[in-house]
Design a protein around this motif. Structure first.
Motif, PDB file in Angstrom:
ATOM      1  N   PHE A  59       0.706  -1.251   0.001  1.00  0.00           N
ATOM      2  CA  PHE A  59       0.099  -0.237  -0.049  1.00  0.00           C
ATOM      3  C   PHE A  59       0.916   1.153   0.082  1.00  0.00           C
ATOM      4  CE2 PHE A  59      -3.085  -2.957   1.637  1.00  0.00           C
ATOM      5  CZ  PHE A  59      -4.464  -2.614   0.851  1.00  0.00           C
ATOM      6  N   GLY A  60       2.109   1.218   0.632  1.00  0.00           N
ATOM      7  CA  GLY A  60       3.026   2.336   0.650  1.00  0.00           C
ATOM      8  C   GLY A  60       3.415   2.715  -0.842  1.00  0.00           C
ATOM      9  N   THR A  61       3.765   1.735  -1.734  1.00  0.00           N
ATOM     10  CA  THR A  61       4.358   1.955  -2.758  1.00  0.00           C
ATOM     11  C   THR A  61       3.066   2.129  -3.791  1.00  0.00           C
ATOM     12  OG1 THR A  61       5.724   0.022  -2.685  1.00  0.00           O
ATOM     13  CG2 THR A  61       5.131   0.820  -5.034  1.00  0.00           C
ATOM     14  N   MET A  62       2.046   1.537  -3.548  1.00  0.00           N
ATOM     15  CA  MET A  62       0.660   1.977  -4.361  1.00  0.00           C
ATOM     16  C   MET A  62       0.327   3.496  -4.095  1.00  0.00           C
ATOM     17  SD  MET A  62      -3.198   0.476  -4.531  1.00  0.00           S
ATOM     18  CE  MET A  62      -3.405   0.922  -2.644  1.00  0.00           C
ATOM     19  N   PHE A  63       0.511   4.031  -2.917  1.00  0.00           N
ATOM     20  CA  PHE A  63      -0.143   5.138  -2.458  1.00  0.00           C
ATOM     21  C   PHE A  63       1.097   6.242  -2.952  1.00  0.00           C
ATOM     22  CE2 PHE A  63      -2.641   3.560   1.041  1.00  0.00           C
ATOM     23  CZ  PHE A  63      -3.905   3.346   0.156  1.00  0.00           C
TER      24      PHE A  63
END
Length: 376
Positions: A59-63
């Motif tokens: 989710f960090g990479t996605m956001f």
């Protein structure tokens, strides 16, 4: 507006109710007091932190990508169909993670069934709605029922459950085990499927009619540990708790000696006062009869007959003794009751105001004669 106030009132009432609730609310597994429970807890924490790390990374990479590569900053979407290198990476890495998780998980599953080299064995039989315990190494054998205080309170709506310590989680006879000893359990059932569960032991095991399941435990520290049946086993499923008391070996040895002495002792058949017969008879009734015939003796229409005003209960006493000893298709045979308990029960059900009967007689334990031949 009225509905809005009602909706707002619900969380407030729930919050107030939590303060008086009996259970402790936690956000994690119970660590337990056994080797297995600690192993399972550590496995749970390992898997949880792996999932947390994966979640943060994904989710960090996605956001980050969504925010820093947005259209307003002039970024253009890449046009590509596939990337072999990326696909290999996102196949190999999850595979390695799953293998790394499977190794300790497999070890824990194997350890759960490692009942060899046990130092003692206990047979647990689930029955509607109580537990039957048999110590296969020393001959101790007893039934464990919901305690009288909980039994009485949950059947009388005017009584406050908060007045009973460990409400619905206490029994008349707990299972007693020694600490620092590997114990094997054998589980079966006499009627329907039950499930024996004590959170601090780290596992639960189904008790199936006609089958025997195995489990084991090794309790690290003395204490009282409570659990319940976790398989819907009928109308009184919620009223068959489990209580395990773990004690040091010398205390356990003393308990075994005292229990065997009491178990091998002949029942006291001496005469009792009317009040004593009635008081003890109520205890026998609450343990063996109340689930079907109810606290007021009205039974359950269409299922279990009423004792209140019953011609069978208030009629010929010898016939009543034989009926109770023999049982029926719906009622188990109560030949297991010693003569003193049978006399107390019969005196109670024929004369208890709570059951609406008042025959005015009594029977002493030494007047009980078998009305049912075991060889028939």
């Amino acid at each position: 507006m009225k509905k809005t106030k009602q909706l707002l009132a619900c969380p407030v009432l729930m919050a107030l109710g939590l303060g008086s609730a009996h259970a402790d609310y936690t956000l994690n597994l119970t660590k337990g007091v056994t080797q297995l429970s600690n192993e399972l807890y550590d496995l749970h924490m390992l898997i949880m932190w792996i999932c947390v790390f994966i979640g943060i990374a994904v989710f960090g990479t996605m956001f980050y990508s969504i925010y820093h590569h947005r259209k307003s900053k002039g970024h253009q979407a890449e046009q590509f169909h596939e990337n072999t290198t990326v696909e290999i990476i996102w196949t190999i890495i999850p595979t390695l993670i799953l293998v790394g998780m499977a190794i300790p998980a497999t070890k824990a599953v194997v350890d759960l069934d490692r009942t060899q080299e046990s130092e003692m064995s206990i047979k647990v039989t689930g029955k509607q709605w109580y537990w039957d315990y048999e110590y296969l190494d020393n001959g101790i054998h007893f039934e464990s029922h919901l305690d009288e205080a909980s039994e009485r309170v949950h059947r009388v709506s005017s009584m406050d459950p908060r007045s009973v310590p460990n409400y619905l989680l206490n029994v008349d006879k707990p299972l007693v085990v020694p600490v620092k000893k590997k114990i094997r359990f054998l589980f079966t059932a006499a009627d329907v499927i039950h499930s024996w569960w004590v959170p601090e032991l780290g596992w639960k095991k189904d008790a199936n009619p006609g089958f025997v399941n195995e489990a084991w435990t090794y309790v690290d520290k003395p204490g009282t540990y409570r659990g319940q049946c976790t398989e819907l086993c009928g109308r009184d499923h919620g009223f068959m708790p489990v209580v395990v008391i773990a004690m040091e070996q010398d205390q356990y040895d003393a308990w075994v000696k005292a229990t065997l002495d009491k178990q091998n002792q002949a029942p006291d058949l001496s005469d009792q006062t009317r009040n004593s017969l009635m008081a003890h008879g109520e205890s026998v009734y609450l343990k063996n009869c109340v689930a079907c015939h109810q606290i007021d003796g009205n039974g359950i229409p269409g299922w279990f007959p009423a004792l209140r005003g019953s011609a069978k209960v208030t009629g010929n006493m010898d016939q009543l003794i034989g009926f109770i000893q023999a049982g029926t298709s719906k009622m188990p045979a109560f030949r297991k009751l010693p003569d003193n308990e049978l006399a107390e029960l019969i005196t109670y059900i024929r004369n208890a105001p709570a059951l609406g009967n008042n025959v005015g007689d009594e029977i002493q334990p030494n007047k009980i004669t078998p009305k049912w031949d075991d060889d028939e």
